[in-house]
Scaffold this active site. Structure first.
Site, PDB file in Angstrom:
ATOM      1  N   ASN A  76       5.539 105.519 104.106  1.00  0.00           N
ATOM      2  CA  ASN A  76       6.963 105.177 104.227  1.00  0.00           C
ATOM      3  C   ASN A  76       7.854 106.412 104.117  1.00  0.00           C
ATOM      4  O   ASN A  76       9.063 106.304 103.998  1.00  0.00           O
ATOM      5  CB  ASN A  76       7.370 104.125 103.182  1.00  0.00           C
TER       6      ASN A  76
ATOM      7  N   ASP B 130       4.194 113.218  89.628  1.00  0.00           N
ATOM      8  CA  ASP B 130       4.511 111.842  89.228  1.00  0.00           C
ATOM      9  C   ASP B 130       3.379 111.203  88.421  1.00  0.00           C
ATOM     10  O   ASP B 130       2.274 111.745  88.332  1.00  0.00           O
ATOM     11  CB  ASP B 130       4.838 110.983  90.456  1.00  0.00           C
TER      12      ASP B 130
ATOM     13  N   GLU C 288      11.168 107.027  96.856  1.00  0.00           N
ATOM     14  CA  GLU C 288      11.048 106.019  97.908  1.00  0.00           C
ATOM     15  C   GLU C 288      12.262 106.072  98.836  1.00  0.00           C
ATOM     16  O   GLU C 288      13.294 106.642  98.479  1.00  0.00           O
ATOM     17  CB  GLU C 288      10.938 104.629  97.263  1.00  0.00           C
TER      18      GLU C 288
ATOM     19  N   HIS D 241       7.738 108.667 101.655  1.00  0.00           N
ATOM     20  CA  HIS D 241       8.066 109.142 100.312  1.00  0.00           C
ATOM     21  C   HIS D 241       7.387 110.468 100.006  1.00  0.00           C
ATOM     22  O   HIS D 241       6.344 110.797 100.563  1.00  0.00           O
ATOM     23  CB  HIS D 241       7.788 108.078  99.234  1.00  0.00           C
TER      24      HIS D 241
HETATM   25  P1  PGA Z   1      -2.121 109.736 100.474  1.00  0.00           P
HETATM   26  O1  PGA Z   1      -0.730 109.540  99.737  1.00  0.00           O
HETATM   27  O2  PGA Z   1      -2.420 111.203 100.395  1.00  0.00           O
HETATM   28  O3  PGA Z   1      -3.080 108.923  99.679  1.00  0.00           O
HETATM   29  O4  PGA Z   1      -1.928 109.264 101.883  1.00  0.00           O
HETATM   30  C1  PGA Z   1       0.346 110.344 100.066  1.00  0.00           C
HETATM   31  C2  PGA Z   1       1.538 109.883  99.273  1.00  0.00           C
HETATM   32  O5  PGA Z   1       1.692 108.670  99.055  1.00  0.00           O
HETATM   33  O6  PGA Z   1       2.337 110.737  98.878  1.00  0.00           O
END
Ligand code: PGA
Length: 241
Positions: free
Chosen positions: A136, A67, A143, A138
């Site tokens: 969350n 992404d 999302e 994702h």
């Molecule tokens: P993080 O993010 O590794 O910074 O916890 C994970 C994500 O949002 O996919």
């Protein structure tokens, strides 16, 4: 699903790097799907260290990232292209033209998504996809509530994601509101998936993703239906599994 429980973040990073490097050694021209975020930083650091010891060769590897934020230039220090350059690509012998990150500045983001899908297909798909999981649930920027059938597409970021990622920006208002992300379908078509998780703060969502029902409300839960998932996490992140 294979699960590796490690003592701490450093051991998690090393185990994940072990798995990626084994793949690169066995399949020197493999296609790696890569992720950004805090969790895989240690894994990249370990891969760089092994490369510097001459134990790894990335000269034929191709990478495709999950992404990118809409509106951030590759040189912006919060863009995911910049993250990949500074955490991995600038330190290994990968061919720059073999590294793909969605174009956050594309004048027509929908067209950029279509081009990105074409790239994934022309590479023959993804051999191993690295994934973190958001608080969350994702994966990539898919999302809660996203349709499963999508390939790369433009998303509006959830408020919870904007909150979580605002720690990297001077002000919350500076966090982009949209992103280009591979879809659930693109991710699920990867031949292998490596999920990395760390810290107590992820324990609840890890449980929901891997021990709860498969639901679009927890995008990572779809991974329960993938035939080849390896989950590497420290004891804290896996404490509720
Ligand atoms: P993080 O993010 O590794 O910074 O916890 C994970 C994500 O949002 O996919």
């Amino acid at each position: 699903m294979k699960i590796y429980v490690t003592e701490n973040y450093q051991a998690m990073s090393r185990k994940a790097a072990n798995i990626v490097s084994a793949h690169v050694i066995l399949y020197p021209s493999c296609v790696l799907g890569l992720a950004t975020g805090s969790t895989p930083v240690g894994m990249y650091r370990q891969l760089v260290a092994w490369y510097q010891k001459d134990d790894l060769d990335f000269s034929q590897v191709k990478t495709i990232n999950l992404d990118e934020y809409v509106g951030l230039a590759p040189t912006h220090d919060q863009s995911y292209r910049y993250f990949m350059q500074t955490n991995l690509f600038d330190h290994i012998n990968i061919v720059p033209a073999n590294t793909y990150v969605p174009d956050g500045l594309a004048p027509d983001p929908e067209e950029a998504c279509r081009r990105y899908n074409d790239i994934i297909h022309s590479l023959g798909g993804i051999d191993m996809q690295v994934l973190g999981i958001g608080h969350n649930g994702h994966i990539g920027f898919n999302e809660p509530g996203e349709a499963y059938e999508l390939e790369t597409h433009v998303v509006d970021l959830a408020e919870s994601t904007i909150d979580a990622n605002s720690r990297f920006f001077a002000r919350r208002e500076d966090v982009p509101r949209q992103a280009l992300t591979m879809g659930i379908k693109s991710i699920m078509q990867a031949r292998r998936i490596l999920v990395v998780v760390s810290g107590e703060g992820k324990a609840g969502i890890v449980r929901a993703a891997f021990a709860g029902p498969v639901t679009p409300q927890v995008p990572a839960s779809i991974l329960q239906l993938h035939p080849d998932v390896t989950l590497v996490g420290d004891r804290a992140a896996l404490s509720k599994l």
